[in-house]
Every structure is written in C-alpha cells, then in structure tokens.
Design a protein around this motif. Structure first.
Motif, PDB file in Angstrom:
ATOM      1  N   THR A 142      42.714  44.053  34.479  1.00  0.00           N
ATOM      2  CA  THR A 142      42.678  42.908  35.400  1.00  0.00           C
ATOM      3  C   THR A 142      43.399  43.202  36.708  1.00  0.00           C
ATOM      4  O   THR A 142      43.006  42.716  37.763  1.00  0.00           O
ATOM      5  CB  THR A 142      43.284  41.636  34.763  1.00  0.00           C
ATOM      6  OG1 THR A 142      44.695  41.805  34.554  1.00  0.00           O
ATOM      7  CG2 THR A 142      42.600  41.286  33.466  1.00  0.00           C
ATOM      8  N   GLU A 143      44.439  44.012  36.628  1.00  0.00           N
ATOM      9  CA  GLU A 143      45.214  44.295  37.838  1.00  0.00           C
ATOM     10  C   GLU A 143      44.673  45.466  38.637  1.00  0.00           C
ATOM     11  O   GLU A 143      45.096  45.692  39.761  1.00  0.00           O
ATOM     12  CB  GLU A 143      46.680  44.513  37.471  1.00  0.00           C
ATOM     13  CG  GLU A 143      47.303  43.284  36.816  1.00  0.00           C
ATOM     14  CD  GLU A 143      47.025  41.993  37.574  1.00  0.00           C
ATOM     15  OE1 GLU A 143      47.423  41.880  38.755  1.00  0.00           O
ATOM     16  OE2 GLU A 143      46.397  41.079  36.983  1.00  0.00           O
ATOM     17  N   TYR A 173      35.623  40.770  39.561  1.00  0.00           N
ATOM     18  CA  TYR A 173      35.317  40.455  38.169  1.00  0.00           C
ATOM     19  C   TYR A 173      34.074  39.574  38.138  1.00  0.00           C
ATOM     20  O   TYR A 173      34.038  38.528  38.788  1.00  0.00           O
ATOM     21  CB  TYR A 173      36.505  39.707  37.542  1.00  0.00           C
ATOM     22  CG  TYR A 173      36.256  39.233  36.141  1.00  0.00           C
ATOM     23  CD1 TYR A 173      36.457  40.083  35.064  1.00  0.00           C
ATOM     24  CD2 TYR A 173      35.825  37.937  35.890  1.00  0.00           C
ATOM     25  CE1 TYR A 173      36.231  39.661  33.769  1.00  0.00           C
ATOM     26  CE2 TYR A 173      35.596  37.504  34.593  1.00  0.00           C
ATOM     27  CZ  TYR A 173      35.801  38.363  33.538  1.00  0.00           C
ATOM     28  OH  TYR A 173      35.577  37.942  32.256  1.00  0.00           O
ATOM     29  N   PRO A 199      39.149  37.947  41.822  1.00  0.00           N
ATOM     30  CA  PRO A 199      40.154  38.222  40.795  1.00  0.00           C
ATOM     31  C   PRO A 199      39.737  37.687  39.427  1.00  0.00           C
ATOM     32  O   PRO A 199      38.925  36.766  39.324  1.00  0.00           O
ATOM     33  CB  PRO A 199      41.410  37.492  41.309  1.00  0.00           C
ATOM     34  CG  PRO A 199      40.860  36.393  42.153  1.00  0.00           C
ATOM     35  CD  PRO A 199      39.573  36.923  42.755  1.00  0.00           C
ATOM     36  N   TYR A 200      40.304  38.264  38.392  1.00  0.00           N
ATOM     37  CA  TYR A 200      40.125  37.766  37.031  1.00  0.00           C
ATOM     38  C   TYR A 200      41.103  36.625  36.823  1.00  0.00           C
ATOM     39  O   TYR A 200      42.286  36.753  37.133  1.00  0.00           O
ATOM     40  CB  TYR A 200      40.385  38.903  36.045  1.00  0.00           C
ATOM     41  CG  TYR A 200      40.379  38.440  34.607  1.00  0.00           C
ATOM     42  CD1 TYR A 200      39.178  38.195  33.951  1.00  0.00           C
ATOM     43  CD2 TYR A 200      41.564  38.274  33.891  1.00  0.00           C
ATOM     44  CE1 TYR A 200      39.148  37.784  32.627  1.00  0.00           C
ATOM     45  CE2 TYR A 200      41.552  37.860  32.577  1.00  0.00           C
ATOM     46  CZ  TYR A 200      40.345  37.619  31.938  1.00  0.00           C
ATOM     47  OH  TYR A 200      40.331  37.214  30.631  1.00  0.00           O
ATOM     48  N   GLU A 201      40.618  35.509  36.289  1.00  0.00           N
ATOM     49  CA  GLU A 201      41.472  34.316  36.125  1.00  0.00           C
ATOM     50  C   GLU A 201      41.716  33.944  34.668  1.00  0.00           C
ATOM     51  O   GLU A 201      42.416  32.993  34.397  1.00  0.00           O
ATOM     52  CB  GLU A 201      40.816  33.121  36.854  1.00  0.00           C
ATOM     53  CG  GLU A 201      40.590  33.331  38.337  1.00  0.00           C
ATOM     54  CD  GLU A 201      41.885  33.371  39.145  1.00  0.00           C
ATOM     55  OE1 GLU A 201      42.955  32.973  38.637  1.00  0.00           O
ATOM     56  OE2 GLU A 201      41.817  33.832  40.303  1.00  0.00           O
ATOM     57  N   GLY A 202      41.166  34.690  33.710  1.00  0.00           N
ATOM     58  CA  GLY A 202      41.277  34.325  32.305  1.00  0.00           C
ATOM     59  C   GLY A 202      42.548  34.832  31.638  1.00  0.00           C
ATOM     60  O   GLY A 202      43.471  35.326  32.276  1.00  0.00           O
ATOM     61  N   ASP A 203      42.538  34.736  30.320  1.00  0.00           N
ATOM     62  CA  ASP A 203      43.652  35.224  29.520  1.00  0.00           C
ATOM     63  C   ASP A 203      43.664  36.739  29.493  1.00  0.00           C
ATOM     64  O   ASP A 203      42.624  37.377  29.617  1.00  0.00           O
ATOM     65  CB  ASP A 203      43.545  34.695  28.077  1.00  0.00           C
ATOM     66  CG  ASP A 203      43.729  33.186  27.992  1.00  0.00           C
ATOM     67  OD1 ASP A 203      44.415  32.623  28.864  1.00  0.00           O
ATOM     68  OD2 ASP A 203      43.165  32.580  27.060  1.00  0.00           O
TER      69      ASP A 203
END
Length: 141
Positions: free
Chosen positions: A110-111, A116, A135-139
């Motif tokens: 994710t980083e 995404y 950006p990825y916003e999930g868990d």
C-alpha cells in the motif's frame, strides 16, 4: 508517445490465468505496449533448467527497467509478483495495483503503490498517460 507497461502477475492456475489474460486485453486495447512474462517463457530452453531460470530472470528484470509503469495483479499474492513490485519501487517505477477482492493489502504494498484500482472497469478507465495517484484506503495487514 507509447507507454510501456510491465504486467506482474502469477499465471499458474486457471483463476490467475483468466485475470492476467483479461488484464493484457484491457491494457492493449488502451494502446499500451505490454510486456507480460506469461508470453515470454524462453521456450527454446528446457523449462525449469538453470539456463531457463537465468534467462527468464534477466528478461523480466530488463523489462521492468525498460517500463514506464508496472501493473501488478495483487489478488493471488504470488511471491514473484511481490518481488517485481519491490524491484519496480526500488527503481522508481510507478506501480498500479489491480486488486479485485476485499481482503486487506500488505502495508509494504500500500505504501509503495502509485495507484490502486479494485476492478477491471476501473483499470480500463485509468489513464496511463496522466498516471493519477490513487491511494489505497482499505485495511492493511
């Protein structure tokens, strides 16, 4: 200008193969020049031989370095795909992650990603000429 894409993905079972083939089609329909390791298996060498492994590794590594962007299918968490993502990141290549299930994504992925996308539709709509950051916003795991 033609955008060169390296497609990182496992292709070792029917589900992976269907995803990578669909992704290849979407990217090529957008006019992108796609290097998919599935299509570059050094068939002149014995599969799995030392020579085949070395040549395949060299080809894939060179293709990542020559690419403008890496698209990685994350769903299967294939070890080779994870290495390709890390190598691309270390070489400052933008990484677009295609993740079409709702499982959490590893924080290292994710980083390091640039964008995404969570569906084939979203991949089809994404502009590889503008390379908008998503950006990825999930868990995460």
């Amino acid at each position: 200008m033609t955008v060169r894409v390296y497609l990182a993905s496992g292709f070792f079972n029917d589900q992976q193969l269907q995803k990578v083939e669909k992704t290849e089609g979407i990217l090529r329909a957008k006019g992108l020049l796609v290097f998919s390791p599935r299509e570059h298996q050094n068939e002149s060498l014995p599969l799995g031989s030392r020579e085949w492994r070395a040549e395949t590794f060299r080809d894939d590594r060179a293709a990542i370095l020559q690419s403008d962007v890496v698209v990685a299918i994350y769903d299967e968490q294939d070890a080779g795909t994870m290495w390709e993502i890390g190598f691309a990141y270390a070489n400052q290549k933008p990484i677009v992650i295609l993740h079409i299930n709702e499982e959490p994504v590893n924080i290292m992925i994710t980083e390091s990603l640039h964008a995404y996308v969570d569906s084939f539709r979203q991949l089809d709509e994404y502009s590889f000429y503008r390379l908008r950051k998503i950006p990825y916003e999930g868990d995460v795991t």
